[in-house]
Design a protein around this motif. Structure first.
Motif, mmCIF file in Angstrom:
data_model
loop_
_atom_site.group_PDB
_atom_site.id
_atom_site.type_symbol
_atom_site.label_atom_id
_atom_site.label_comp_id
_atom_site.label_asym_id
_atom_site.label_seq_id
_atom_site.Cartn_x
_atom_site.Cartn_y
_atom_site.Cartn_z
ATOM 1 N N ARG A 12 -5.658 -6.355 0.685
ATOM 2 C CA ARG A 12 -4.709 -5.634 1.548
ATOM 3 C C ARG A 12 -5.376 -5.238 2.857
ATOM 4 O O ARG A 12 -4.790 -5.366 3.938
ATOM 5 C CB ARG A 12 -4.184 -4.409 0.813
ATOM 6 N N TYR A 13 -6.615 -4.735 2.758
ATOM 7 C CA TYR A 13 -7.304 -4.303 3.972
ATOM 8 C C TYR A 13 -8.002 -5.462 4.666
ATOM 9 O O TYR A 13 -8.169 -5.448 5.892
ATOM 10 C CB TYR A 13 -8.294 -3.186 3.637
ATOM 11 N N SER A 56 -10.786 -5.427 -0.736
ATOM 12 C CA SER A 56 -9.355 -5.353 -1.015
ATOM 13 C C SER A 56 -8.618 -6.347 -0.111
ATOM 14 O O SER A 56 -8.768 -6.307 1.114
ATOM 15 C CB SER A 56 -8.830 -3.940 -0.751
ATOM 16 N N TYR A 61 2.689 4.895 7.462
ATOM 17 C CA TYR A 61 3.174 5.896 8.418
ATOM 18 C C TYR A 61 2.021 6.436 9.244
ATOM 19 O O TYR A 61 2.115 6.553 10.478
ATOM 20 C CB TYR A 61 3.883 7.038 7.686
ATOM 21 N N TRP A 62 0.900 6.785 8.584
ATOM 22 C CA TRP A 62 -0.228 7.391 9.284
ATOM 23 C C TRP A 62 -0.792 6.447 10.335
ATOM 24 O O TRP A 62 -1.141 6.873 11.451
ATOM 25 C CB TRP A 62 -1.313 7.767 8.276
ATOM 26 N N ARG A 115 0.846 -1.193 0.000
ATOM 27 C CA ARG A 115 0.000 0.000 0.000
ATOM 28 C C ARG A 115 0.880 1.240 0.000
ATOM 29 O O ARG A 115 2.109 1.167 0.138
ATOM 30 C CB ARG A 115 -0.914 0.010 1.232
ATOM 31 N N ASN A 116 0.271 2.382 -0.138
ATOM 32 C CA ASN A 116 0.988 3.647 -0.089
ATOM 33 C C ASN A 116 1.752 3.751 1.231
ATOM 34 O O ASN A 116 1.154 3.637 2.306
ATOM 35 C CB ASN A 116 -0.018 4.795 -0.215
ATOM 36 N N PRO A 117 3.054 3.970 1.190
ATOM 37 C CA PRO A 117 3.838 4.078 2.435
ATOM 38 C C PRO A 117 3.306 5.143 3.388
ATOM 39 O O PRO A 117 3.477 5.020 4.604
ATOM 40 C CB PRO A 117 5.241 4.433 1.933
ATOM 41 N N LEU A 118 2.673 6.171 2.842
ATOM 42 C CA LEU A 118 2.114 7.212 3.714
ATOM 43 C C LEU A 118 1.012 6.651 4.601
ATOM 44 O O LEU A 118 0.825 7.098 5.736
ATOM 45 C CB LEU A 118 1.576 8.375 2.873
ATOM 46 N N MET A 119 0.253 5.671 4.093
ATOM 47 C CA MET A 119 -0.775 5.041 4.913
ATOM 48 C C MET A 119 -0.152 4.259 6.063
ATOM 49 O O MET A 119 -0.651 4.274 7.190
ATOM 50 C CB MET A 119 -1.636 4.108 4.056
#
Length: 426
Positions: free
Chosen positions: A181-182, A179, A113-114, A107-111
């Protein structure tokens, strides 16, 4: 101002604890965007629950996902994220990478991190204030960040599931678990949570399947304020405002999204109006499909029979139910539907689809009718029956009110939640 709020919280909590006989339990409620007052609509069900926990003597701290200072409102302590860029959150992310499944890492690395930033701030609140347990609303993102915080603080984790985080409806792309991933994150949360609270049998069965066990999974029906929603309210002001004083009013309050099936209600309206022109359909709410629904109304020549109100303020909702003769909930999937519960408490017959938690509330032929999803004809037939049988419709409404009093009073839900808290903290 902050000191006064703190003193108020402390004094009222002690008084209410003595009145309610509640244990001195402290909880960190993880809810990313819940409002700070009963007037705010977003996640209002979380605010209602937190407020009543405070009234029962529970020390409530809500951790939101916004950069903000700590504050107090209605006896609830609110905390946010200290800063968006936090070096410690990067360290936490690296430390927690082994907790993620391979799918979840794609997934987006920013997610990533968040999630860890939010978890870090939850942990800080729990550790600094010596809070007893963590209660996350929704399995993701709140539940996953709560799970990271649980592993750091060693505090019990309670997760309340609300629908989108566990149920799916592929035809309208509803459900985060579509998804992989989730789905992996939701499974991780449910397997490791100390307690999972669900409102309906449909969600209970799915949660047990994902957790692999029934223990620690609690079926606790959602509830509403049965004093606020009641059959004695006067809806004449709403009727006058909308110009529908002498009409049979069908009400529905739904987000304009595919999963809530409003297009099937509009198509049902076209069938009803062919036989009864004195019927008005009042549809509240906003959403991405509103323009489509408005065009559908025009195409079916229903401009004089369908009213879109837009977003309805929370304090006006009870009066909209009072102004209605029947309520329709045409959802394709629904973990519970507070609209059904509110309508029942308001003494109105409800036509709802046979999905999810709606079947836990409507007893077909007793307090309303259950119809198949995506079936305008069935919806229209039940509405016409209610119009033609006013005495029976009123009886159904009163049956619904009795059910709401017996099973769906929010105060009874709060009692059960506090019982779960006590089990976890001893």
């Amino acid at each position: 101002m902050r000191l006064r709020g703190w003193l108020y919280t402390r004094a009222t909590r002690r008084r209410r604890m003595m009145e309610a006989g509640s244990s001195d339990i402290s909880v960190a409620i993880v809810s990313s965007v819940v409002g700070k007052s009963p007037r705010e609509v977003t996640y209002s069900f979380v605010f209602d629950e937190a407020y009543r926990l405070v009234q029962r003597g529970v020390n409530v701290h809500v951790v939101r996902a916004a950069v903000e200072e700590s504050s107090s409102s209605y006896g609830i302590n609110f905390h946010g994220i200290r800063r968006r860029v936090d070096a410690e959150a990067f360290v936490e992310l690296l430390k927690n990478l082994p907790l993620y499944s391979p799918f979840a890492l794609l997934r987006n690395p920013l997610m990533l991190y968040w999630e860890n930033l939010y978890a870090l701030n939850i942990s800080n609140v729990v550790e600094n204030l010596r809070i007893d347990l963590i209660h996350a609303h929704f399995a993701y993102p709140e539940g996953f960040s709560g799970l990271i915080a649980k592993r750091r603080t060693k505090k019990p984790l309670v997760v309340t599931l609300h629908g989108y985080d566990i149920l799916v409806e592929p035809s309208v792309k509803y459900g985060i678990r579509l998804s992989k991933r989730y789905d992996a994150l939701v499974r991780e949360v449910l397997v490791n949570a100390d307690a999972v609270i669900v409102a309906s049998r449909a969600v209970f069965e799915e949660a047990v399947k994902l957790r692999g066990r029934k223990s620690g999974t609690y079926l606790v029906h959602n509830g509403v304020d049965i004093k606020r929603f009641n059959p004695n309210l006067n809806g004449s002001l709403i009727r006058k405002r909308l110009g529908i004083e002498n009409k049979f009013v069908v009400f529905s309050a739904r987000h304009h999204r595919p999963v809530y099936g409003l297009e099937y209600l509009i198509k049902a309206a076209a069938l009803v109006v062919k036989l009864r022109s004195d019927v008005v359909f009042v549809i509240g709410g906003e959403g991405p499909l509103r323009t489509y629904h408005e065009k559908l109304v025009e195409m079916l020549n229903l401009e004089n029979n369908v009213i879109f109100t837009g977003r309805i303020p929370r304090d006006e909702m009870p009066h909209y139910y009072a102004a209605s003769d029947a309520v329709v909930v045409p959802s394709l999937q629904e973990a519970w539907s507070l609209v059904v519960t509110e309508a029942m408490a308001s003494g109105k017959p409800v036509v709802g689809t046979r999905v999810g938690g709606i079947v836990d509330q409507i007893i077909d032929g007793y307090n309303g009718f259950l119809v198949p999803p995506r079936d305008p004809k069935a919806i229209a037939e039940k509405i016409l029956w209610l119009i033609d049988n006013p005495d029976e419709a009123k009886r159904m409404g009163m049956n619904g009110r009795r059910l709401a009093e017996e099973k769906f009073d929010i105060e009874k839900r709060i009692e059960k939640i506090i019982g779960i808290y006590k089990e976890l903290v001893g």
